[in-house]
Design an enzyme around this catalytic site. Structure first.
Site, PDB file in Angstrom:
ATOM      1  N   SER A  50       0.795  -1.232   0.000  1.00  0.00           N
ATOM      2  CA  SER A  50       0.000   0.000   0.000  1.00  0.00           C
ATOM      3  C   SER A  50       0.826   1.279   0.000  1.00  0.00           C
ATOM      4  CB  SER A  50      -0.958   0.013   1.189  1.00  0.00           C
ATOM      5  OG  SER A  50      -2.059  -0.831   0.938  1.00  0.00           O
ATOM      6  N   LYS A  53      -0.175   3.670  -2.671  1.00  0.00           N
ATOM      7  CA  LYS A  53      -1.196   4.713  -2.560  1.00  0.00           C
ATOM      8  C   LYS A  53      -0.591   6.103  -2.402  1.00  0.00           C
ATOM      9  CE  LYS A  53      -4.789   1.683  -0.676  1.00  0.00           C
ATOM     10  NZ  LYS A  53      -4.049   0.471  -0.291  1.00  0.00           N
ATOM     11  N   SER A 110      -6.054   3.585   4.199  1.00  0.00           N
ATOM     12  CA  SER A 110      -5.421   2.779   3.156  1.00  0.00           C
ATOM     13  C   SER A 110      -6.468   1.913   2.451  1.00  0.00           C
ATOM     14  CB  SER A 110      -4.313   1.894   3.733  1.00  0.00           C
ATOM     15  OG  SER A 110      -3.494   1.379   2.712  1.00  0.00           O
TER      16      SER A 110
END
Length: 464
Positions: A50, A53, A110
């Site tokens: 993640s 992101k 997230s």
């Protein structure tokens, strides 16, 4: 023969899953100059999880800045975005939601569904958005990064490095400071519910920590890009391949400490060059804008008009280095609050007083920055006792640094019983005592029993 085949299949498929350890990599930089203070396997291509992101959000900020989308633009959620696996906000196919809430959910929780929705809203499809992510990465100098999706779930060819992700974190900090406070929020309202920060443990435990992003998949391990600021110094540390959330946080804290020890107290701020904006480039080389509900042709955010507040801010900024740092932080925080404030009150019983207008927020930030900074006691986390008069002592050390290091390590390893306590170093002629304070007697007793089970020296401290 049948038993042999079963045993072979067990060894091939189940044992590796249990014993799998993702490769480790780390980078520490002085955020002001970009100087590398420590690195290990910095250029090894690994799964970013993640941390991806961060680029999704960078392009979202870029799209707002260049008028592709506005924070209040309503985005219709596609089946693909709604079907993403957790972590997720819980978006439903066909519903509409303001773009600002997708940003909050991706940055703080997230959320995979929110990240995918951002990509599709901006570029029309996740594949097109991933290509834009990779183009932007190359323009930043992230030469060993290739993106295949907007959320970071494991996919063939979706790879990056600790060095590249550190570069991206520095760009987020300096290219879009008005949005950076999102990464330090313990929780935020994301349109349909309030969501907690996946990085809240480190934010609460490490003095000066204010971002940036966590990541985890089985292939990646526990990843984190973290930033912390103390006085004039700011450090960014990146870890790939942590074995657990707690051990990753402890390692990042150790690397941030290393960075603060090695970084000079003063250094010039050399901001990275912003990458060239290319928008959504189509097959013919033209720039395309994704089909949004009421998509603007230019930014709906008006330019800030020259005002007395701007002149006062400029005058104060020019006075001294310390004033400059405090004013810029105050103005950025104030403007970010104005940019990301929800259009409707997200919680009940909120303050009914009208919010300050943006120019008044700037004036308030300037006035606050002009005040002399108060002397602070060396305490790594603030907490009110609330009638909790007990504590625990986890050892006496020859230096304050050793005591603070043990407190941080202990807090990260025993979060359940020590969360909300006050970490304090008590100095005496015999040394530096590392203590946790602000507990009930039962909490102190439980904490000592749990710590003793980990072979950590501990004894209770009663009310003085």
């Amino acid at each position: 023969m049948g038993l042999f085949l079963i045993a072979l299949l067990w060894l091939l498929f189940f044992v590796p899953l249990k014993g799998f350890a993702a490769p480790y990599a780390a980078v520490v930089i002085d955020a002001r100059t970009g100087e590398v203070l420590h690195s290990r396997n910095a250029d090894t291509r690994l799964h970013p999880a993640s941390l991806t992101k961060m680029m999704t959000l960078y392009i979202a900020f870029e799209a707002v800045r260049n008028g592709e989308v506005a924070l209040d633009t309503q985005v219709r959620i596609t089946k693909k975005a709604a079907a993403e696996p957790p972590s997720k906000l819980g978006l439903r196919s066909g519903q509409t939601i303001a773009f600002r809430y997708l940003i909050r959910a991706a940055a703080v929780k997230s959320a995979n569904d929110a990240a995918t929705a951002i990509g599709i809203a901006i570029s029309g499809s996740e594949a097109a958005f991933a290509r834009r992510m990779t183009r932007t990465a190359k323009a930043m100098g992230m030469s060993r990064t290739t993106f295949k999706n907007a959320h970071g779930l494991t996919e063939s060819g979706h790879l990056s490095t600790a060095r590249d992700m550190t570069t991206l974190g520095r760009h987020l900090l300096y290219d879009y400071p008005q949005y950076y406070n999102l990464f330090s929020r313990q929780s935020t309202h994301a349109g349909i519910k309030t969501v907690p920060n996946t990085n809240r443990r480190l934010l609460a435990a490490y003095r000066g920590a204010d971002g940036i992003k966590t990541g985890y998949t089985r292939a990646a391990g526990f990843n984190l890009v973290a930033s912390a600021k103390r006085k004039n110094e700011r450090i960014i540390a990146t870890v790939f391949g942590g074995k657990s959330g707690a051990s990753r946080n402890a390692k990042v804290a150790e690397l941030l400490d290393l960075g603060f020890r090695r970084a000079p107290s003063r250094a010039p701020i050399r901001k990275p060059a912003r990458p060239v904006y290319a928008g959504n480039t189509g097959l013919g080389g033209t720039t395309q804008v994704a089909g949004l509900i009421g998509a603007p042709k230019k930014s709906l955010r008006p330019l800030v008009r020259p005002s007395a507040a701007t002149q006062v801010a400029s005058a104060v900024v020019d006075t001294a280095d310390q004033d400059r740092d405090r004013i810029q932080s105050g103005i950025a925080a104030a403007m970010a609050e104005a940019d990301t404030a929800p259009t409707a009150p997200p919680v009940e019983n909120s303050d009914t007083r009208p919010a300050l207008r943006p120019e008044n927020l700037v004036l308030a930030a300037v006035e606050t920055a002009k005040q002399p900074a108060p002397e602070q006691e060396v305490v790594t986390r603030l907490s009110s006792s609330g009638g909790h008069l007990w504590g625990v002592n986890v050892g006496r050390y020859t230096t304050r640094y050793e005591a603070e290091k043990v407190l941080l390590k202990t807090a990260l390893s025993e979060m359940t019983t020590l969360e909300g306590t006050l970490r304090k170093v008590n100095q005496s002629s015999r040394g530096f005592d590392a203590t946790f304070q602000g507990m009930t007697r039962e909490q102190a007793d439980l904490a000592c029993r749990r710590l003793s089970a980990r072979n950590v020296t501990c004894f209770m401290i009663g009310p003085s």
